[in-house]
Design a protein around this motif. Structure first.
Motif, PDB file in Angstrom:
ATOM      1  N   ASP A 133       0.710  -1.424  -0.103  1.00  0.00           N
ATOM      2  CA  ASP A 133      -0.008  -0.026   0.070  1.00  0.00           C
ATOM      3  C   ASP A 133       0.712   1.192   0.035  1.00  0.00           C
ATOM      4  O   ASP A 133       0.369   2.557   0.322  1.00  0.00           O
ATOM      5  N   HIS A 134       2.327   1.071  -0.207  1.00  0.00           N
ATOM      6  CA  HIS A 134       3.033   2.307  -0.141  1.00  0.00           C
ATOM      7  C   HIS A 134       3.784   2.295  -1.569  1.00  0.00           C
ATOM      8  O   HIS A 134       4.023   1.098  -2.295  1.00  0.00           O
ATOM      9  N   HIS A 135       4.175   3.456  -2.123  1.00  0.00           N
ATOM     10  CA  HIS A 135       5.027   3.489  -3.329  1.00  0.00           C
ATOM     11  C   HIS A 135       6.708   3.361  -2.532  1.00  0.00           C
ATOM     12  O   HIS A 135       6.675   4.022  -1.449  1.00  0.00           O
ATOM     13  N   VAL A 136       7.390   2.565  -3.105  1.00  0.00           N
ATOM     14  CA  VAL A 136       8.762   2.567  -2.805  1.00  0.00           C
ATOM     15  C   VAL A 136       9.736   2.969  -3.614  1.00  0.00           C
ATOM     16  O   VAL A 136       9.847   2.523  -4.878  1.00  0.00           O
ATOM     17  N   ILE A 137      10.464   4.291  -3.313  1.00  0.00           N
ATOM     18  CA  ILE A 137      11.325   4.664  -4.182  1.00  0.00           C
ATOM     19  C   ILE A 137      12.704   4.787  -3.718  1.00  0.00           C
ATOM     20  O   ILE A 137      12.989   4.990  -2.615  1.00  0.00           O
ATOM     21  N   GLY A 138      13.888   4.334  -4.695  1.00  0.00           N
ATOM     22  CA  GLY A 138      15.071   4.148  -4.154  1.00  0.00           C
ATOM     23  C   GLY A 138      15.885   5.237  -5.074  1.00  0.00           C
ATOM     24  O   GLY A 138      15.513   5.276  -6.236  1.00  0.00           O
ATOM     25  N   VAL A 139      16.966   5.818  -4.317  1.00  0.00           N
ATOM     26  CA  VAL A 139      17.858   6.623  -5.286  1.00  0.00           C
ATOM     27  C   VAL A 139      19.288   5.953  -5.060  1.00  0.00           C
ATOM     28  O   VAL A 139      19.590   5.747  -3.913  1.00  0.00           O
ATOM     29  N   ASP A 140      19.816   6.020  -6.202  1.00  0.00           N
ATOM     30  CA  ASP A 140      21.545   5.541  -6.238  1.00  0.00           C
ATOM     31  C   ASP A 140      22.234   6.226  -7.177  1.00  0.00           C
ATOM     32  O   ASP A 140      21.658   6.853  -8.185  1.00  0.00           O
ATOM     33  N   ILE A 141      23.403   6.515  -7.156  1.00  0.00           N
ATOM     34  CA  ILE A 141      24.448   7.077  -8.169  1.00  0.00           C
ATOM     35  C   ILE A 141      25.112   5.936  -9.070  1.00  0.00           C
ATOM     36  O   ILE A 141      25.800   6.622  -9.814  1.00  0.00           O
ATOM     37  N   SER A 142      24.824   4.943  -8.592  1.00  0.00           N
ATOM     38  CA  SER A 142      25.468   3.637  -9.506  1.00  0.00           C
ATOM     39  C   SER A 142      24.755   2.988 -10.472  1.00  0.00           C
ATOM     40  O   SER A 142      23.625   2.391 -10.080  1.00  0.00           O
ATOM     41  N   ASN A 143      25.253   3.188 -11.640  1.00  0.00           N
ATOM     42  CA  ASN A 143      24.164   2.565 -12.772  1.00  0.00           C
ATOM     43  C   ASN A 143      24.247   1.257 -12.722  1.00  0.00           C
ATOM     44  O   ASN A 143      23.122   0.597 -13.193  1.00  0.00           O
ATOM     45  N   ARG A 144      25.314   0.655 -12.153  1.00  0.00           N
ATOM     46  CA  ARG A 144      25.153  -0.972 -12.209  1.00  0.00           C
ATOM     47  C   ARG A 144      24.270  -1.240 -11.036  1.00  0.00           C
ATOM     48  O   ARG A 144      23.568  -2.118 -11.235  1.00  0.00           O
ATOM     49  N   CYS A 145      24.113  -0.659  -9.774  1.00  0.00           N
ATOM     50  CA  CYS A 145      22.995  -0.771  -8.932  1.00  0.00           C
ATOM     51  C   CYS A 145      21.561  -0.679  -9.441  1.00  0.00           C
ATOM     52  O   CYS A 145      20.593  -1.376  -9.238  1.00  0.00           O
ATOM     53  N   LEU A 146      21.461   0.463 -10.249  1.00  0.00           N
ATOM     54  CA  LEU A 146      20.351   0.649 -11.118  1.00  0.00           C
ATOM     55  C   LEU A 146      19.734  -0.320 -12.078  1.00  0.00           C
ATOM     56  O   LEU A 146      18.809  -0.989 -11.876  1.00  0.00           O
ATOM     57  N   ASP A 147      20.694  -0.882 -12.800  1.00  0.00           N
ATOM     58  CA  ASP A 147      20.393  -2.039 -13.453  1.00  0.00           C
ATOM     59  C   ASP A 147      20.092  -3.234 -12.767  1.00  0.00           C
ATOM     60  O   ASP A 147      18.953  -3.886 -13.285  1.00  0.00           O
ATOM     61  N   THR A 148      20.902  -3.568 -11.705  1.00  0.00           N
ATOM     62  CA  THR A 148      20.651  -4.845 -11.174  1.00  0.00           C
ATOM     63  C   THR A 148      19.259  -4.669 -10.374  1.00  0.00           C
ATOM     64  O   THR A 148      18.185  -5.594 -10.463  1.00  0.00           O
ATOM     65  N   THR A 149      19.172  -3.630  -9.613  1.00  0.00           N
ATOM     66  CA  THR A 149      17.568  -3.561  -9.186  1.00  0.00           C
ATOM     67  C   THR A 149      16.283  -3.116 -10.112  1.00  0.00           C
ATOM     68  O   THR A 149      15.250  -3.622  -9.825  1.00  0.00           O
ATOM     69  N   GLU A 150      16.626  -2.534 -11.085  1.00  0.00           N
ATOM     70  CA  GLU A 150      15.595  -2.876 -12.189  1.00  0.00           C
ATOM     71  C   GLU A 150      14.978  -4.086 -12.564  1.00  0.00           C
ATOM     72  O   GLU A 150      13.886  -4.324 -12.723  1.00  0.00           O
ATOM     73  N   ARG A 151      16.054  -5.015 -12.766  1.00  0.00           N
ATOM     74  CA  ARG A 151      15.849  -6.388 -13.307  1.00  0.00           C
ATOM     75  C   ARG A 151      15.034  -7.176 -12.191  1.00  0.00           C
ATOM     76  O   ARG A 151      14.244  -7.608 -12.364  1.00  0.00           O
ATOM     77  N   LEU A 152      15.487  -6.946 -10.935  1.00  0.00           N
ATOM     78  CA  LEU A 152      14.899  -7.444  -9.667  1.00  0.00           C
ATOM     79  C   LEU A 152      13.326  -6.704  -9.665  1.00  0.00           C
ATOM     80  O   LEU A 152      12.521  -7.857  -9.602  1.00  0.00           O
ATOM     81  N   ILE A 153      13.093  -5.857  -9.573  1.00  0.00           N
ATOM     82  CA  ILE A 153      11.778  -5.078  -9.494  1.00  0.00           C
ATOM     83  C   ILE A 153      10.939  -5.724 -10.681  1.00  0.00           C
ATOM     84  O   ILE A 153       9.795  -6.249 -10.513  1.00  0.00           O
ATOM     85  N   ALA A 154      11.573  -5.745 -11.959  1.00  0.00           N
ATOM     86  CA  ALA A 154      10.803  -6.395 -13.122  1.00  0.00           C
ATOM     87  C   ALA A 154      10.515  -7.969 -12.886  1.00  0.00           C
ATOM     88  O   ALA A 154       9.303  -8.561 -13.100  1.00  0.00           O
ATOM     89  N   ARG A 155      11.639  -8.799 -12.366  1.00  0.00           N
ATOM     90  CA  ARG A 155      11.305 -10.004 -12.142  1.00  0.00           C
ATOM     91  C   ARG A 155      10.283 -10.540 -11.150  1.00  0.00           C
ATOM     92  O   ARG A 155       9.463 -11.296 -11.176  1.00  0.00           O
ATOM     93  N   GLU A 156      10.342  -9.516 -10.122  1.00  0.00           N
ATOM     94  CA  GLU A 156       9.427  -9.916  -8.952  1.00  0.00           C
ATOM     95  C   GLU A 156       8.366  -9.048  -9.085  1.00  0.00           C
ATOM     96  O   GLU A 156       7.140  -9.101  -8.177  1.00  0.00           O
ATOM     97  N   LYS A 157       7.877  -8.340 -10.340  1.00  0.00           N
ATOM     98  CA  LYS A 157       6.610  -7.485 -10.738  1.00  0.00           C
ATOM     99  C   LYS A 157       6.298  -6.793  -9.319  1.00  0.00           C
ATOM    100  O   LYS A 157       4.983  -6.725  -9.065  1.00  0.00           O
TER     101      LYS A 157
END
Ligand SMILES: C[S@@+](CC[C@H](N)C(=O)[O-])C[C@H]1O[C@@H](n2cnc3c(N)ncnc32)[C@H](O)[C@@H]1O
Length: 332
Positions: A48-72
């Motif tokens: 019931d919340h929006h969860v927003i992450g901020v980071d300055i590492s593109n590698r971390c963004l890649d990994t986490t975007e994939r995780l978010i997509a995989r786990e829908k």
């Protein structure tokens, strides 16, 4: 669904989160999410919340975007942004219901202290962006960082301690982050902090909006070639005004413009952009030029950018006694 990467350099200041997520929900922010395991857990346990992450590492963004997509995880998004830029430009006052900071980089050297997350200016932004009742969660494995954070938090009356002591060394039921697992394996037991925002009024820190475009129109008898030739001796260099630090770095002469690579550092954003000196061919008066910001690389128009345009114009005008400003659009 493919989603474009969110970045504080391209998002509105501040964005319409309800439109981005397609629903209105309270916001949880994780600063420096790394591999995203903690962020994914937050999203799963807070549907019931929006969860927003901020980071300055593109590698971390890649990994986490994939995780978010995989786990829908439709309620999670990550943004390429420093914590400072996100807090100042992306979130309204009293808009966050939780803020998580797991194992921030310590930046202990004096010359790097301005990058440290647990410092007064950032804490003021965090406090302002938390709504009453919101919680701040911090974990670190570095004793010195824990002591410094405890001191900073003790000097922040807007946050009540929810723990029996300044910190605890165990947090049962917590999902372990990658960095935390390494720390524990190597014998560095983490320090955990939990604080709750009370109702004491915070500093007035509205969202820092983008300013209107800036430019200076001037007259000079010099050609672009002459300005380029004078660059190294008269235009290049650093300039400091209040909290704005800028560096006119290098000039590149094109057919229709002199392009000046410029670095601008301000408390809430660092930018590298191009300023342009462009002849006004269509102008009735020969020798007319405009100093303006190039659209290249999506610059954000800030006080620092206005200052850079003003400084470059001043320096170019100082090259010739007949040169003068015709009109300008600048802050102040
Ligand atoms: C030591 S790592 C910890 C990562 C993760 N939280 C964990 O516990 O495994 C610090 C993280 O903060 C990010 N970071 C560093 N400075 C930052 C800043 N100014 N704003 C946002 N993220 C930052 C780094 O890219 C990195 O992912």
């Amino acid at each position: 669904m493919t989603q474009t990467r969110l970045s504080s350099l391209t998002l509105d200041w501040s964005p319409d989160w309800t439109a981005i997520f397609g629903a209105e929900r309270p916001i949880i922010l994780e600063i420096g999410f790394g591999r995203g395991v903690f962020l994914a857990h937050l999203a799963k346990t807070h549907p019931d919340h929006h969860v927003i992450g901020v980071d300055i590492s593109n590698r971390c963004l890649d990994t986490t975007e994939r995780l978010i997509a995989r786990e829908k995880l439709d309620n999670a998004r990550v943004i390429y942004s420093t914590a400072e830029t996100a807090l100042a430009h992306l979130f309204e006052p009293e808009s966050l219901s939780q803020v998580h900071v797991n194992f921030p980089d310590p930046w202990f050297k004096t010359r790097q202290a301005h990058r440290r997350l647990m410092r007064r200016e950032v804490m003021d932004w965090i406090v302002n962006r938390m709504r009453p009742g919101a919680t701040l969660h911090l974990a670190t494995d570095i004793q010195e960082y824990a002591e410094m954070s405890a001191e900073l938090l003790a000097e922040t009356p807007h946050l009540d301690n929810l723990l029996p002591d300044a910190w605890v060394r165990e947090m049962p039921g917590r999902v372990t982050t990658k960095y935390e697992a390494t720390a524990i394996r190597e014998g560095r037991t983490p320090y955990y902090f939990v604080r709750r925002r009370n109702t004491l009024p915070a500093l007035d820190l509205p969202v820092k909006k983008e300013l209107p475009m800036s430019h200076v129109v001037f007259y000079s008898p010099l050609t672009l070639e002459a300005m380029n030739a004078a660059f190294a001796d008269h235009l290049q260099g650093q300039h400091h005004a209040g909290e704005v630090h800028l560096h006119l770095m290098e000039a590149f002469l094109g057919k229709n413009a002199l392009l000046i690579e410029t670095a601008i550092s301000e408390p809430t954003i660092d930018q590298r952009l191009a300023l342009l000196i462009i002849p006004r061919w269509h102008s009735a008066e020969p020798g007319g030029y405009t100093v303006q910001v190039s659209a290249l690389g999506h610059p954000r128009i800030t006080e620092g950018v206005h200052e850079a345009v003003r400084v470059l114009a001043d320096r170019v005008i100082a090259l010739h006694p007949e040169a003068r400003i015709l009109h300008h659009k600048l802050k102040n």
